[in-house]
Design an enzyme around this catalytic site. Structure first.
Site, PDB file in Angstrom:
ATOM      1  CD  GLN A   8      -3.100  -0.689  -0.145  1.00 44.12           C
ATOM      2  OE1 GLN A   8      -3.154   0.207  -0.588  1.00 44.12           O
ATOM      3  NE2 GLN A   8      -3.279  -1.720  -0.712  1.00 44.12           N
ATOM      4  CB  SER A   9       4.339   1.780  -1.301  1.00 42.47           C
ATOM      5  OG  SER A   9       5.070   2.942  -1.561  1.00 42.47           O
ATOM      6  CG  ASN A  10       0.622   6.572   0.330  1.00 45.29           C
ATOM      7  OD1 ASN A  10      -0.249   6.235  -0.104  1.00 45.29           O
ATOM      8  ND2 ASN A  10       0.647   6.743   1.774  1.00 45.29           N
TER       9      ASN A  10
END
Length: 330
Positions: free
Chosen positions: A79-81
């Protein structure tokens, strides 16, 4: 004097919208009865639903294009921005993008992972290696295919990424009277945002306290993360030909809100996300801004921050990951 002239020697590609607005959280401030709370809305940078990484990528990818690269490679959690915004930026610049993500391939792509796929990134699942440990092998493969890869470090946190936040800190000073600020809070994870804001504060000789809320428990031992922020601030200052040399006391990093670890939502963070949504109609994410905002609220609740003061929360984005945490937020 235009302090931004110190940035002009670094190639930059326009990817987002700036300046991002500064807003007063009037309803929340009244509800809490403590300091006046402002928010810097870097969740509205525009690229791929916004976020602070856009600022870093403008300088990092400016360098990549100047060097003739055609492929970008970076790493992060699922879920890395940072990975989401990198994928979008690569699509915009007609570059290939490879993302090395922690864990195993999930049965269903949600949140940022869904967006990574829509932006056309090639995803590589690397189990425990979410911070780029497997990048060297991929780089060799890409070179053997005739590609010209460019590696972006974890979180986009190198000197070029930090320069993006030097610019951001200078931008803030054109929007509000920073002399009235008591404290600025933000999520501190890979260090580039932290280092860049430290430099901007130093250039402008501002007195507000700059408080990073540490997010990742894996970095908490023996002050390693604090040392890495310090090293990045000094190397970036040197790259900008500034005379400022920072020391340990200049890095304010609060590691008291790590909870059960990275990406594990607790009740305090859940309550903070719900409170801001219900009072101001603004979304925080469950990994970074939710944790940092919860820390600020805790300090208000404890009386550490009081009526008559003015504080600012730097919203670094991340709303797409809310959808991946739906079962934990409701």
């Amino acid at each position: 004097m235009d302090n931004r002239k110190i940035l002009q020697d670094f190639p930059k590609v326009e990817l987002g919208f700036s300046p991002t607005p500064v807003v007063k959280l009037t309803n929340l401030s009244r509800h809490l009865g403590g300091p006046e709370i402002l928010m810097k809305r870097d969740d509205l940078t525009g690229l791929a639903l916004g976020g602070n990484k856009t600022r870093k990528l403008e300088y990092i990818l400016g360098d990549a294009l100047a060097k003739g690269c055609d492929t970008v490679v970076t790493a992060g959690a699922q879920q890395s921005n940072h990975c989401r915004q990198t994928a979008a930026a690569a699509a915009k610049l007609n570059m290939s993008c490879h993302l090395l993500l922690g864990g195993d391939k999930p049965d269903e792509a949600t949140g940022n992972l869904l967006l990574d796929t829509l932006f056309g990134a090639q995803l590589h699942y690397c189990k425990d290696n979410r911070k780029g440990e497997d990048i060297p092998r991929l780089i060799e493969d890409l070179k053997s295919q005739g590609r010209k890869p460019y590696v972006i470090p974890y979180g986009g946190s190198n000197e070029l990424g930090a320069i993006g936040f030097v610019e951001a800190g200078l931008e803030l000073a054109t929007q509000i009277d920073t002399d009235t600020l008591s404290q600025v809070f933000f999520a501190s994870s890979s260090g580039g945002t932290h280092a860049g804001l430290m430099i901007a504060r130093s250039i402008l000789e501002h007195q507000y306290m700059l408080t990073g809320i540490q997010i990742d428990k894996a970095e908490s031992s023996a002050g390693e993360f604090k040392q890495s922020v310090l090293a990045l601030a000094n190397s970036t200052s040197d790259a900008l030909n500034l005379s400022q040399v920072f020391n340990q006391e200049d890095v304010i990093l609060d590691d008291g809100y790590l909870g059960a670890g990275y990406g594990i939502l607790n009740e305090r963070e859940k309550s903070a996300i719900q409170l801001l949504a219900k009072t101001e109609g603004i979304l925080l994410d469950p990994v970074y801004t939710g944790r940092a905002f919860a820390a600020m609220l805790d300090k208000i609740g404890s009386g550490e921050l009081v009526s008559g003061q003015q504080v600012l929360f730097w919203h670094t984005g991340g709303a797409p990951s809310v959808f991946a945490y739906a079962d934990k937020l409701l």
